[in-house]
Motif scaffolding. Sequence first.
Motif, PDB file in Angstrom:
ATOM      1  N   THR A 223      -8.610  29.634 -52.626  1.00 12.69           N
ATOM      2  CA  THR A 223      -7.178  29.949 -52.767  1.00 12.69           C
ATOM      3  C   THR A 223      -6.597  30.156 -51.372  1.00 12.69           C
ATOM      4  O   THR A 223      -6.352  31.293 -50.956  1.00 12.69           O
ATOM      5  CB  THR A 223      -6.972  31.203 -53.640  1.00 12.69           C
ATOM      6  OG1 THR A 223      -7.727  32.285 -53.085  1.00 12.69           O
ATOM      7  CG2 THR A 223      -7.441  30.933 -55.053  1.00 12.69           C
ATOM      8  N   PRO A 224      -6.425  29.098 -50.614  1.00  6.62           N
ATOM      9  CA  PRO A 224      -5.977  29.225 -49.228  1.00  6.62           C
ATOM     10  C   PRO A 224      -4.560  29.773 -49.130  1.00  6.62           C
ATOM     11  O   PRO A 224      -3.728  29.572 -50.011  1.00  6.62           O
ATOM     12  CB  PRO A 224      -6.044  27.786 -48.710  1.00  6.62           C
ATOM     13  CG  PRO A 224      -5.894  26.941 -49.932  1.00  6.62           C
ATOM     14  CD  PRO A 224      -6.558  27.705 -51.035  1.00  6.62           C
ATOM     15  N   GLY A 293       1.694  18.328 -43.866  1.00 10.61           N
ATOM     16  CA  GLY A 293       2.028  18.372 -45.282  1.00 10.61           C
ATOM     17  C   GLY A 293       2.032  19.783 -45.836  1.00 10.61           C
ATOM     18  O   GLY A 293       2.908  20.155 -46.632  1.00 10.61           O
ATOM     19  N   ALA A 294       1.060  20.600 -45.406  1.00 12.27           N
ATOM     20  CA  ALA A 294       1.001  21.989 -45.872  1.00 12.27           C
ATOM     21  C   ALA A 294       2.156  22.804 -45.299  1.00 12.27           C
ATOM     22  O   ALA A 294       2.759  23.627 -45.998  1.00 12.27           O
ATOM     23  CB  ALA A 294      -0.338  22.603 -45.476  1.00 12.27           C
ATOM     24  N   LEU A 301      -1.121  23.878 -50.878  1.00 11.15           N
ATOM     25  CA  LEU A 301      -2.238  24.325 -50.045  1.00 11.15           C
ATOM     26  C   LEU A 301      -3.584  23.991 -50.677  1.00 11.15           C
ATOM     27  O   LEU A 301      -4.532  23.628 -49.979  1.00 11.15           O
ATOM     28  CB  LEU A 301      -2.127  25.823 -49.784  1.00 11.15           C
ATOM     29  CG  LEU A 301      -1.033  26.259 -48.798  1.00 11.15           C
ATOM     30  CD1 LEU A 301      -1.046  27.773 -48.649  1.00 11.15           C
ATOM     31  CD2 LEU A 301      -1.240  25.603 -47.444  1.00 11.15           C
ATOM     32  N   GLU A 302      -3.693  24.149 -51.987  1.00 12.03           N
ATOM     33  CA  GLU A 302      -4.969  23.856 -52.639  1.00 12.03           C
ATOM     34  C   GLU A 302      -5.306  22.375 -52.537  1.00 12.03           C
ATOM     35  O   GLU A 302      -6.460  22.010 -52.283  1.00 12.03           O
ATOM     36  CB  GLU A 302      -4.931  24.305 -54.100  1.00 12.03           C
ATOM     37  CG  GLU A 302      -4.925  25.824 -54.262  1.00 12.03           C
ATOM     38  CD  GLU A 302      -5.096  26.248 -55.706  1.00 12.03           C
ATOM     39  OE1 GLU A 302      -5.558  25.416 -56.521  1.00 12.03           O
ATOM     40  OE2 GLU A 302      -4.781  27.404 -56.017  1.00 12.03           O
ATOM     41  N   ALA A 305      -6.315  21.716 -48.943  1.00 16.72           N
ATOM     42  CA  ALA A 305      -7.664  22.227 -48.684  1.00 16.72           C
ATOM     43  C   ALA A 305      -8.719  21.316 -49.301  1.00 16.72           C
ATOM     44  O   ALA A 305      -9.790  21.093 -48.721  1.00 16.72           O
ATOM     45  CB  ALA A 305      -7.797  23.638 -49.232  1.00 16.72           C
ATOM     46  N   LYS A 306      -8.433  20.765 -50.474  1.00 16.65           N
ATOM     47  CA  LYS A 306      -9.351  19.835 -51.128  1.00 16.65           C
ATOM     48  C   LYS A 306      -9.561  18.589 -50.266  1.00 16.65           C
ATOM     49  O   LYS A 306     -10.691  18.121 -50.085  1.00 16.65           O
ATOM     50  CB  LYS A 306      -8.790  19.448 -52.495  1.00 16.65           C
ATOM     51  CG  LYS A 306      -9.681  18.529 -53.322  1.00 16.65           C
ATOM     52  CD  LYS A 306      -9.008  18.246 -54.659  1.00 16.65           C
ATOM     53  CE  LYS A 306      -9.833  17.294 -55.518  1.00 16.65           C
ATOM     54  NZ  LYS A 306      -9.154  16.988 -56.803  1.00 16.65           N
ATOM     55  N   ALA A 307      -8.460  18.063 -49.712  1.00 15.86           N
ATOM     56  CA  ALA A 307      -8.562  16.885 -48.841  1.00 15.86           C
ATOM     57  C   ALA A 307      -9.274  17.229 -47.539  1.00 15.86           C
ATOM     58  O   ALA A 307     -10.072  16.431 -47.028  1.00 15.86           O
ATOM     59  CB  ALA A 307      -7.178  16.321 -48.562  1.00 15.86           C
ATOM     60  N   VAL A 308      -9.002  18.413 -46.993  1.00 18.29           N
ATOM     61  CA  VAL A 308      -9.674  18.841 -45.765  1.00 18.29           C
ATOM     62  C   VAL A 308     -11.189  18.883 -45.967  1.00 18.29           C
ATOM     63  O   VAL A 308     -11.967  18.512 -45.079  1.00 18.29           O
ATOM     64  CB  VAL A 308      -9.150  20.219 -45.310  1.00 18.29           C
ATOM     65  CG1 VAL A 308     -10.074  20.832 -44.256  1.00 18.29           C
ATOM     66  CG2 VAL A 308      -7.740  20.083 -44.741  1.00 18.29           C
ATOM     67  N   SER A 309     -11.619  19.301 -47.155  1.00 16.32           N
ATOM     68  CA  SER A 309     -13.049  19.438 -47.420  1.00 16.32           C
ATOM     69  C   SER A 309     -13.784  18.103 -47.324  1.00 16.32           C
ATOM     70  O   SER A 309     -14.991  18.080 -47.061  1.00 16.32           O
ATOM     71  CB  SER A 309     -13.274  20.067 -48.799  1.00 16.32           C
ATOM     72  OG  SER A 309     -12.921  19.157 -49.830  1.00 16.32           O
ATOM     73  N   VAL A 310     -13.097  16.982 -47.534  1.00 20.68           N
ATOM     74  CA  VAL A 310     -13.740  15.669 -47.430  1.00 20.68           C
ATOM     75  C   VAL A 310     -13.317  14.942 -46.155  1.00 20.68           C
ATOM     76  O   VAL A 310     -13.565  13.742 -46.002  1.00 20.68           O
ATOM     77  CB  VAL A 310     -13.444  14.798 -48.673  1.00 20.68           C
ATOM     78  CG1 VAL A 310     -14.041  15.422 -49.918  1.00 20.68           C
ATOM     79  CG2 VAL A 310     -11.960  14.545 -48.846  1.00 20.68           C
TER      80      VAL A 310
END
Length: 351
Positions: A223-224, A293-294, A301-302, A305-310
């Motif tokens: 939950t960023p 984008g954020a 944000l979620e 964060a999901k895209a950042v993780s990959v």
Amino acid sequence: MIQSRTAGAPYVTEITMAILDDPQRLNRLDPAITRLDADAILDACVEEAARLAEAPIALVSLVMRHVQLFRAHRGLPPELALSCATSRRNSFCQFVVRDERPLVVEDTTIDSWVPQDLVERYGIRAYAGVPVRVDGQPIGTLCVIDITPRRFSPAVMNALEVLGTRVAARLSELVGDEPAEGPPAAPQERLRLLRRMARLLEGALQALGPPLEQARAAELSDTPTLDPAIRSDLSAAVLCYEDLAVAARELSTEATRLSRGAPDPRVETLLMEARSLTRELDEAGPMVRLAQGALSDRVGLEAAAKAVSVTRQALDFHANALAAAQRLLKAADAVDAAWTEVLTPAGEVAP
């Protein structure tokens, strides 16, 4: 020959890394190719690939040192359409480039050898990709992706290969579009400008080192949140990167003009390093676009964060970019020393 893998051991090896990081291959990823301007021909190719394969997603993917960059795409989730990339180590396309032949994965839940991050986070179930070459080097793929297990017929694979040659031809055309001459300038003046720009870029990259190390070490929250201090730092980092990216492309353009006006093997080395620096900065672009984008609420944000993780491997650009800037300065010094020696009359001391 089409390769269709079955379950087995993880497929990423040191040999894979060596092939993908081959300097001759990476040098074909010219700045004219890696810039993300919309291109009607490439967009038409991915649309046609998706239609022929009856697949929801189609990509022109450029396999770089740290990321696979989506030069054209159709059907991506909003956050990946914004970042236009994932980490190379998460990609299926790396294997197409490594082996220089088409790859089909019919069911990722069975073919457990494939990287699992995109399978788990984005539900990828089937993949078909063909290599794209520029000057004989495999630089990326044209691929289609589905979210349900499926087969891809020989007719579909043949059509993808035909489209892949069209993609390759277009990328080669982009490389051939040389920059305009710009204002008249003597080679020595262009060299002095280029050295000043390279020193500024080197200094800015050194300053970026500590905050990037903090970002690399940070744990991603489910939950960023962006408190005011983080938002301010992120905004400043985005602006810094944007300035760096523009400066690097200007530097690459000046190096191209210099090589055109002063044929010299040392200048060609300088041009190669300028393009390398631009390419390394392009690899950081996905993270910057997600941050933009954020900050602008273009993506939640979620989702970001999901895209950042990959895409976290994009943060590894820094060491290579700094090294490229330093090699560029060394190459510029070598050109300057050689030209000074030629232009200084015997018995006189160079200024």
